[in-house]
Design an enzyme around this catalytic site. Structure first.
Site, PDB file in Angstrom:
ATOM      1  N   THR A  90       0.897  -1.222   0.102  1.00  0.00           N
ATOM      2  CA  THR A  90       0.028  -0.037  -0.108  1.00  0.00           C
ATOM      3  C   THR A  90       0.779   1.117  -0.137  1.00  0.00           C
ATOM      4  OG1 THR A  90      -0.096   0.340   2.376  1.00  0.00           O
ATOM      5  CG2 THR A  90      -1.777  -1.154   1.371  1.00  0.00           C
ATOM      6  N   HIS A  92       1.193   3.067   2.284  1.00  0.00           N
ATOM      7  CA  HIS A  92       1.763   3.370   3.713  1.00  0.00           C
ATOM      8  C   HIS A  92       3.115   3.546   3.716  1.00  0.00           C
ATOM      9  CE1 HIS A  92       1.399   3.525   8.030  1.00  0.00           C
ATOM     10  NE2 HIS A  92       2.391   2.733   8.110  1.00  0.00           N
TER      11      HIS A  92
END
EC number: 2.5.1.78
Length: 154
Positions: A90, A92
């Protein structure tokens, strides 16, 4: 910090320095290796064990706040940030990598204290292990060199 030992002063002397390390615990085995090699290098450069403060925080995003608290104490000649961010699936990874790096730099500039940033940002665990020893040592060398430079410039 790549090849931090190239082009630096022939002798780095940390004998009069006080250094603090903030280590993220996320990816703990890797950050423990970073810390171990960093502390060993600091001691090899003459920093006394009793003058090395070592604290841990949950992850890379928490490193800057601990660095800020240490900088505000004005008890340390240099600070060191240790962590390991491994890319996942992701966005992130980018968020944590960018924000933690920017925050570490901001603390250094706002408080006028050198911070050696050895928060690894890697694609996979193998890359992290390949860098853990060297980057820990590099962080120690950068911290000592910059602490001495800041003293010379003041």
């Amino acid at each position: 910090m790549k090849n931090a030992d190239r082009g630096v002063a022939a002798e780095l002397d940390g004998s009069d320095l006080r250094v603090a390390i903030v280590q993220a615990r996320f990816n703990a085995a890797i950050t423990e290796q970073l810390a171990s090699s960093c502390i060993a290098e600091l001691e090899a450069l003459g920093v006394l064990a009793k003058h090395i403060k070592h604290v841990t925080v949950p992850g890379a995003l928490e490193v800057a706040l601990a660095l800020q608290a240490l900088a505000e104490q004005k008890d340390h000649d240099a600070l060191i940030a240790l962590g390991c961010i491994i890319r996942g699936e992701t966005y992130h990874f980018e968020l944590v990598a960018n924000e933690s790096g920017a925050a570490v730099t901001r603390v250094s500039l706002e408080h006028g204290v050198p911070i050696a940033n050895a928060i690894l940002t890697v694609e996979n665990e193998a890359q992290a292990w390949a860098r853990a020893d060297e980057k820990g040592r590099d962080a120690a060398r950068v911290a000592v060199e910059m602490a001495n430079l800041m003293e010379d410039l003041s």
